[in-house]
Design a protein around this motif. Structure first.
Motif, PDB file in Angstrom:
ATOM      1  N   LEU A 228       5.478 -33.263   3.007  1.00 16.85           N
ATOM      2  CA  LEU A 228       4.056 -32.915   3.018  1.00 16.85           C
ATOM      3  C   LEU A 228       3.849 -31.487   2.542  1.00 16.85           C
ATOM      4  CD1 LEU A 228       1.077 -33.403   3.744  1.00 16.85           C
ATOM      5  CD2 LEU A 228       1.644 -32.779   6.121  1.00 16.85           C
ATOM      6  N   ALA A 229       4.677 -30.562   3.016  1.00 11.02           N
ATOM      7  CA  ALA A 229       4.541 -29.153   2.616  1.00 11.02           C
ATOM      8  C   ALA A 229       4.771 -28.986   1.118  1.00 11.02           C
ATOM      9  CB  ALA A 229       5.524 -28.293   3.406  1.00 11.02           C
TER      10      ALA A 229
ATOM     11  N   LYS B 204       0.065 -18.274   1.441  1.00 12.27           N
ATOM     12  CA  LYS B 204      -0.525 -19.595   1.664  1.00 12.27           C
ATOM     13  C   LYS B 204       0.564 -20.666   1.764  1.00 12.27           C
ATOM     14  CE  LYS B 204      -4.890 -18.536  -0.680  1.00 12.27           C
ATOM     15  NZ  LYS B 204      -5.746 -18.806  -1.870  1.00 12.27           N
ATOM     16  N   GLY B 205       1.596 -20.548   0.921  1.00 16.43           N
ATOM     17  CA  GLY B 205       2.681 -21.515   0.968  1.00 16.43           C
ATOM     18  C   GLY B 205       3.404 -21.510   2.306  1.00 16.43           C
ATOM     19  N   LEU B 206       3.640 -20.335   2.857  1.00 17.75           N
ATOM     20  CA  LEU B 206       4.315 -20.230   4.157  1.00 17.75           C
ATOM     21  C   LEU B 206       3.448 -20.807   5.270  1.00 17.75           C
ATOM     22  CD1 LEU B 206       5.782 -16.651   3.665  1.00 17.75           C
ATOM     23  CD2 LEU B 206       7.110 -18.764   3.833  1.00 17.75           C
ATOM     24  N   TRP B 207       2.139 -20.534   5.217  1.00 17.21           N
ATOM     25  CA  TRP B 207       1.242 -21.105   6.222  1.00 17.21           C
ATOM     26  C   TRP B 207       1.187 -22.630   6.100  1.00 17.21           C
ATOM     27  CZ3 TRP B 207       0.183 -19.067  10.521  1.00 17.21           C
ATOM     28  CH2 TRP B 207      -0.085 -17.702  10.661  1.00 17.21           C
ATOM     29  N   ILE B 208       1.267 -23.139   4.867  1.00 13.24           N
ATOM     30  CA  ILE B 208       1.252 -24.593   4.671  1.00 13.24           C
ATOM     31  C   ILE B 208       2.473 -25.233   5.324  1.00 13.24           C
ATOM     32  CG2 ILE B 208       1.616 -26.352   2.881  1.00 13.24           C
ATOM     33  CD1 ILE B 208      -0.395 -24.784   1.155  1.00 13.24           C
ATOM     34  N   LEU B 209       3.639 -24.589   5.222  1.00 13.16           N
ATOM     35  CA  LEU B 209       4.827 -25.129   5.895  1.00 13.16           C
ATOM     36  C   LEU B 209       4.597 -25.209   7.398  1.00 13.16           C
ATOM     37  CD1 LEU B 209       7.798 -26.060   5.737  1.00 13.16           C
ATOM     38  CD2 LEU B 209       8.459 -23.660   6.051  1.00 13.16           C
TER      39      LEU B 209
ATOM     40  N   ALA C   3       9.231 -18.897   8.576  1.00 15.45           N
ATOM     41  CA  ALA C   3       8.003 -18.638   7.818  1.00 15.45           C
ATOM     42  C   ALA C   3       7.102 -17.659   8.565  1.00 15.45           C
ATOM     43  CB  ALA C   3       7.266 -19.949   7.553  1.00 15.45           C
ATOM     44  N   LEU C   4       6.944 -17.839   9.875  1.00 14.83           N
ATOM     45  CA  LEU C   4       6.114 -16.915  10.657  1.00 14.83           C
ATOM     46  C   LEU C   4       6.729 -15.516  10.678  1.00 14.83           C
ATOM     47  CD1 LEU C   4       5.169 -19.175  13.700  1.00 14.83           C
ATOM     48  CD2 LEU C   4       3.687 -18.477  11.815  1.00 14.83           C
ATOM     49  N   SER C   5       8.051 -15.435  10.705  1.00 13.92           N
ATOM     50  CA  SER C   5       8.716 -14.122  10.685  1.00 13.92           C
ATOM     51  C   SER C   5       8.415 -13.379   9.391  1.00 13.92           C
ATOM     52  CB  SER C   5      10.229 -14.307  10.856  1.00 13.92           C
ATOM     53  OG  SER C   5      10.531 -14.999  12.043  1.00 13.92           O
ATOM     54  N   ILE C   6       8.439 -14.093   8.276  1.00 17.91           N
ATOM     55  CA  ILE C   6       8.123 -13.471   6.994  1.00 17.91           C
ATOM     56  C   ILE C   6       6.664 -13.020   6.966  1.00 17.91           C
ATOM     57  CG2 ILE C   6       7.923 -13.898   4.513  1.00 17.91           C
ATOM     58  CD1 ILE C   6      10.293 -15.838   4.806  1.00 17.91           C
ATOM     59  N   LEU C   7       5.772 -13.863   7.443  1.00 16.81           N
ATOM     60  CA  LEU C   7       4.349 -13.512   7.452  1.00 16.81           C
ATOM     61  C   LEU C   7       4.089 -12.283   8.319  1.00 16.81           C
ATOM     62  CD1 LEU C   7       2.972 -17.149   7.679  1.00 16.81           C
ATOM     63  CD2 LEU C   7       2.519 -15.554   5.802  1.00 16.81           C
ATOM     64  N   LEU C   8       4.760 -12.199   9.459  1.00 14.70           N
ATOM     65  CA  LEU C   8       4.611 -11.010  10.307  1.00 14.70           C
ATOM     66  C   LEU C   8       5.165  -9.769   9.622  1.00 14.70           C
ATOM     67  CD1 LEU C   8       5.399 -12.271  13.923  1.00 14.70           C
ATOM     68  CD2 LEU C   8       3.410 -10.925  13.258  1.00 14.70           C
ATOM     69  N   ALA C   9       6.320  -9.913   8.965  1.00 13.92           N
ATOM     70  CA  ALA C   9       6.928  -8.772   8.284  1.00 13.92           C
ATOM     71  C   ALA C   9       6.043  -8.270   7.148  1.00 13.92           C
ATOM     72  CB  ALA C   9       8.304  -9.155   7.740  1.00 13.92           C
ATOM     73  N   MET C  10       5.364  -9.174   6.464  1.00 13.78           N
ATOM     74  CA  MET C  10       4.461  -8.780   5.383  1.00 13.78           C
ATOM     75  C   MET C  10       3.323  -7.896   5.898  1.00 13.78           C
ATOM     76  SD  MET C  10       4.046 -12.289   3.160  1.00 13.78           S
ATOM     77  CE  MET C  10       5.228 -12.768   1.895  1.00 13.78           C
ATOM     78  N   ARG C  11       2.828  -8.207   7.085  1.00 12.23           N
ATOM     79  CA  ARG C  11       1.680  -7.483   7.647  1.00 12.23           C
ATOM     80  C   ARG C  11       2.085  -6.299   8.525  1.00 12.23           C
ATOM     81  NH1 ARG C  11      -3.450  -9.402   5.756  1.00 12.23           N
ATOM     82  NH2 ARG C  11      -3.273 -11.647   5.360  1.00 12.23           N
ATOM     83  N   TRP C  12       3.332  -6.256   8.972  1.00 12.42           N
ATOM     84  CA  TRP C  12       3.749  -5.314  10.002  1.00 12.42           C
ATOM     85  C   TRP C  12       3.410  -3.856   9.677  1.00 12.42           C
ATOM     86  CZ3 TRP C  12       5.231  -7.000  14.665  1.00 12.42           C
ATOM     87  CH2 TRP C  12       5.760  -6.068  15.570  1.00 12.42           C
ATOM     88  N   PRO C  13       3.755  -3.348   8.486  1.00  5.53           N
ATOM     89  CA  PRO C  13       3.488  -1.927   8.219  1.00  5.53           C
ATOM     90  C   PRO C  13       2.001  -1.567   8.205  1.00  5.53           C
ATOM     91  CG  PRO C  13       5.120  -2.796   6.689  1.00  5.53           C
ATOM     92  CD  PRO C  13       4.518  -3.967   7.386  1.00  5.53           C
ATOM     93  N   SER C  14       1.145  -2.557   8.042  1.00 10.99           N
ATOM     94  CA  SER C  14      -0.296  -2.265   7.967  1.00 10.99           C
ATOM     95  C   SER C  14      -1.019  -2.456   9.297  1.00 10.99           C
ATOM     96  CB  SER C  14      -0.945  -3.165   6.907  1.00 10.99           C
ATOM     97  OG  SER C  14      -0.859  -4.534   7.272  1.00 10.99           O
ATOM     98  N   ILE C  15      -0.277  -2.824  10.357  1.00  9.82           N
ATOM     99  CA  ILE C  15      -0.918  -2.991  11.672  1.00  9.82           C
ATOM    100  C   ILE C  15      -1.200  -1.625  12.266  1.00  9.82           C
ATOM    101  CG2 ILE C  15      -0.666  -3.938  13.999  1.00  9.82           C
ATOM    102  CD1 ILE C  15       1.196  -6.047  12.876  1.00  9.82           C
ATOM    103  N   ASP C  16      -2.411  -1.414  12.697  1.00  9.60           N
ATOM    104  CA  ASP C  16      -2.792  -0.155  13.347  1.00  9.60           C
ATOM    105  C   ASP C  16      -1.942   0.044  14.602  1.00  9.60           C
ATOM    106  OD1 ASP C  16      -4.090   1.871  14.898  1.00  9.60           O
ATOM    107  OD2 ASP C  16      -5.956   1.475  13.844  1.00  9.60           O
ATOM    108  N   GLY C  17      -1.315   1.201  14.716  1.00 13.50           N
ATOM    109  CA  GLY C  17      -0.415   1.477  15.829  1.00 13.50           C
ATOM    110  C   GLY C  17      -1.051   1.318  17.192  1.00 13.50           C
ATOM    111  N   ARG C  18      -2.372   1.447  17.268  1.00 18.37           N
ATOM    112  CA  ARG C  18      -3.042   1.313  18.571  1.00 18.37           C
ATOM    113  C   ARG C  18      -2.953  -0.106  19.125  1.00 18.37           C
ATOM    114  NH1 ARG C  18      -8.570   4.154  16.749  1.00 18.37           N
ATOM    115  NH2 ARG C  18      -8.011   2.941  14.889  1.00 18.37           N
ATOM    116  N   TRP C  19      -2.775  -1.096  18.231  1.00 22.56           N
ATOM    117  CA  TRP C  19      -2.633  -2.463  18.702  1.00 22.56           C
ATOM    118  C   TRP C  19      -1.369  -2.639  19.541  1.00 22.56           C
ATOM    119  CZ3 TRP C  19      -6.082  -6.165  19.019  1.00 22.56           C
ATOM    120  CH2 TRP C  19      -7.183  -6.161  18.171  1.00 22.56           C
TER     121      TRP C  19
END
Length: 537
Positions: free
Chosen positions: A179-180, A290-295, A320-336
């Motif tokens: 399906l993916a 999008k491909g990783l989220w589809i999986l 897939a979730l680990s990659i998606l988190l790593a993609m966003r990690w440097p841009s997460i506001d430290g206060r979170w």
């Protein structure tokens, strides 16, 4: 940081109390019995227990233990943790290729190792991480090989990798992965042509062909069809009360769709942040995102259909979730991260006083080594420091997760040592004897083979008081459970004893253990006893 992760994963790899699930015991039993038979197939099981998984995991166990000649938990588990490390390396490689950033590649690998499901399922003798390795490898070939999708060899590679995953877990894996593959193809081009269907069909047929090695060479293919195909797989696609079961326990659909929060562990709050942010910014997401989220969604959709829906079915999508988190990690506001740190702080605030209570009330003061007491304190201090240091918090998070994993291992360390083992000199005198052990979960007796080497172990249901009474009165050698401080009452000789950590507590019992220090719910004794012969007192 990778060194810290490796230490956390390898420490106490042969222990009885590493995070695991009950299915490890029957898998170990099948590997032991099949190895003792001297043949790869058919898989051997004890009477009344049929084969429930394809053979590749058991073959790995047979090879790693030299056909059972060196049958230890460490040898059984080592190939599994190596699969976990290989999968982490694959996650790091894919992340780096997608982001063109080596730092984010390292973050992807560390994030995967930091997921609690990777720690819980990626070390015991279980199918999950080998399955995940080859499922994600098949998808990575597809994702990174975009320029080569016209070539037959690419689809053969996808099929072979997926087929190996099927030989670890089930032929049903072709459904979510197929399906993916189809969904991503349609998403990238906006259409889905006949040639696309044929290419995906090639991968699926090759995968099923690999899986067919099992029934093709097994002397008992009929048993595979009946017990594995019809009962274990197709039997979960319907049944009485199916519609009610979508929303009622034990396997409601929301349990599956929230399953990744349990898989994430300390990354649960960052994962919620990722989902919310990804939904808000979905229009700007890259094709790869999008491909990783589809999986991830493909597994959620397909595994919503069976009547049994558990979070561990989603483990192949953790990469897939680990990659998606790593993609966003440097841009997460430290206060979170002040919010993200709360689970780690809460766990250690409960764990540290509990360790000190056990050290004083159950175990001698010297039971814990200094470093074992220091690790959770350092971990708690690290979480608190990072909470007030917004700039450093994103860089410390992964290290603190691995320190928290080590803290769990440190807390159980005394029970992996002499306190949690029957006295070796007493056990040695009983070699060759038959002993009956409590078995309140399927095939749990298999764990006692590592506690009572050289003895013939049989299980009994400890809730069946009539059976236990019969065993004791007939003069059999029996392992009985007693609360800490109690002994065997009646005309019984105690041959050996040990302390056991209990599991499967209800929420009320967990509250009593953590906050009321009711340690009798956490620790109990196991005694090897036998009734005195008649005429003796």
């Amino acid at each position: 940081m990778f060194v810290l992760a490796v230490v956390a994963y390898l420490y106490a790899l042969d222990g009885l109390y590493i995070p695991h699930i009950g299915d490890e015991a029957p898998y170990i039993e099948i590997a032991r019995l099949t190895g003792a038979s001297g043949a790869w197939l058919p898989l051997k099981t004890a009477p009344g227990f049929e084969n429930t998984k394809p053979p590749l995991l058991y073959w790995v166990g047979i090879v790693s233990t030299h056909w059972g000649r060196h049958f230890t938990l460490f040898r059984l588990r080592l190939p599994i943790v190596l699969c976990t490390f290989l999968l982490a390396a694959l996650v790091g490689f894919v992340t780096e290729r997608l982001t063109k950033d080596r730092v984010r590649g390292a973050l992807g690998a560390l994030t995967f190792l930091g997921f609690y499901s990777s720690f819980q399922y990626g070390r015991p003798f279980l199918t999950n991480q080998p399955e995940s390795l080859f499922v994600f490898l098949s998808f990575a070939i597809f994702l990174l090989g975009r320029r080569y999708r016209e070539r037959f060899a690419l689809w053969m590679g996808i099929g072979i990798s997926l087929g190996i995953a099927c030989l670890f877990k089930s032929f049903a894996l072709v459904a979510p992965v197929g399906l993916a593959l189809a969904w991503v193809t349609f998403m990238e081009r906006g259409d889905f042509l006949l040639r696309d269907a044929l290419r995906i069909a090639v991968a699926v047929i090759v995968a099923l062909g690999c899986f067919a090695i099992w029934p093709l060479f097994d002397p008992e293919p009929g048993a595979i069809l009946q017990h594995f195909v019809l009962e274990e797989n197709l039997g979960k696609l319907g049944g009485e009360g199916y519609l009610r079961g979508l929303f009622a326990w034990p396997y409601p659909i929301y349990r599956l769709w929230l399953g990744h929060l349990g898989n994430a562990g300390f990354f649960a709050l960052p994962l919620i942040y990722l989902v919310v942010r990804s939904v808000r910014e979905r229009k700007s997401a890259t094709v790869d995102e999008k491909g990783l989220w589809i999986l991830v969604l493909s597994f959620l959709i397909v595994y919503s259909v069976p009547s049994q829906r558990q979070g561990n079915y989603l483990i192949p999508t953790v990469p897939a979730l680990s990659i998606l988190l790593a993609m966003r990690w440097p841009s997460i506001d430290g206060r979170w991260f002040r919010l993200f740190h709360l689970p780690g702080i809460a766990m250690l605030v409960v764990l540290i006083p509990l360790m000190w209570a056990v050290r004083g009330d159950i175990l001698p003061a010297e039971s814990y080594a200094s470093w074992q007491l220091a690790v959770p304190v350092i971990a708690l201090g690290g979480w608190l420091f990072a909470t007030f240091s917004v700039r450093r918090a994103p860089h410390l998070f992964h290290a603190l997760v691995f320190l928290s994993f080590l803290s769990l291992a440190a807390a159980t360390a005394p029970f992996e040592g002499p306190a949690g083992r029957f006295e070796p000199e007493h056990v040695a005198r009983l070699a060759g004897r038959r002993v009956y052990v409590p078995e309140d979960f399927i095939r749990k007796r298999e764990r006692h083979r590592f506690l009572l080497p050289g003895m013939r172990v049989e299980g009994y249901d400890p809730s069946d008081s009539d059976r236990l009474t019969h065993l004791l009165e007939s003069g059999r050698m029996v392992v009985v459970r007693r609360a800490f401080g109690e002994t065997a009452t009646g005309p019984f000789r105690v041959f050996a004893r040990r302390l056991e950590l209990t599991s499967r507590h209800s929420p009320s019992e967990m509250w009593r253990i953590a906050f009321e220090r009711d340690l009798h719910l956490l620790v109990r004794q196991e005694l090897v006893v036998r009734r005195f012969r008649r005429g003796r007192t």
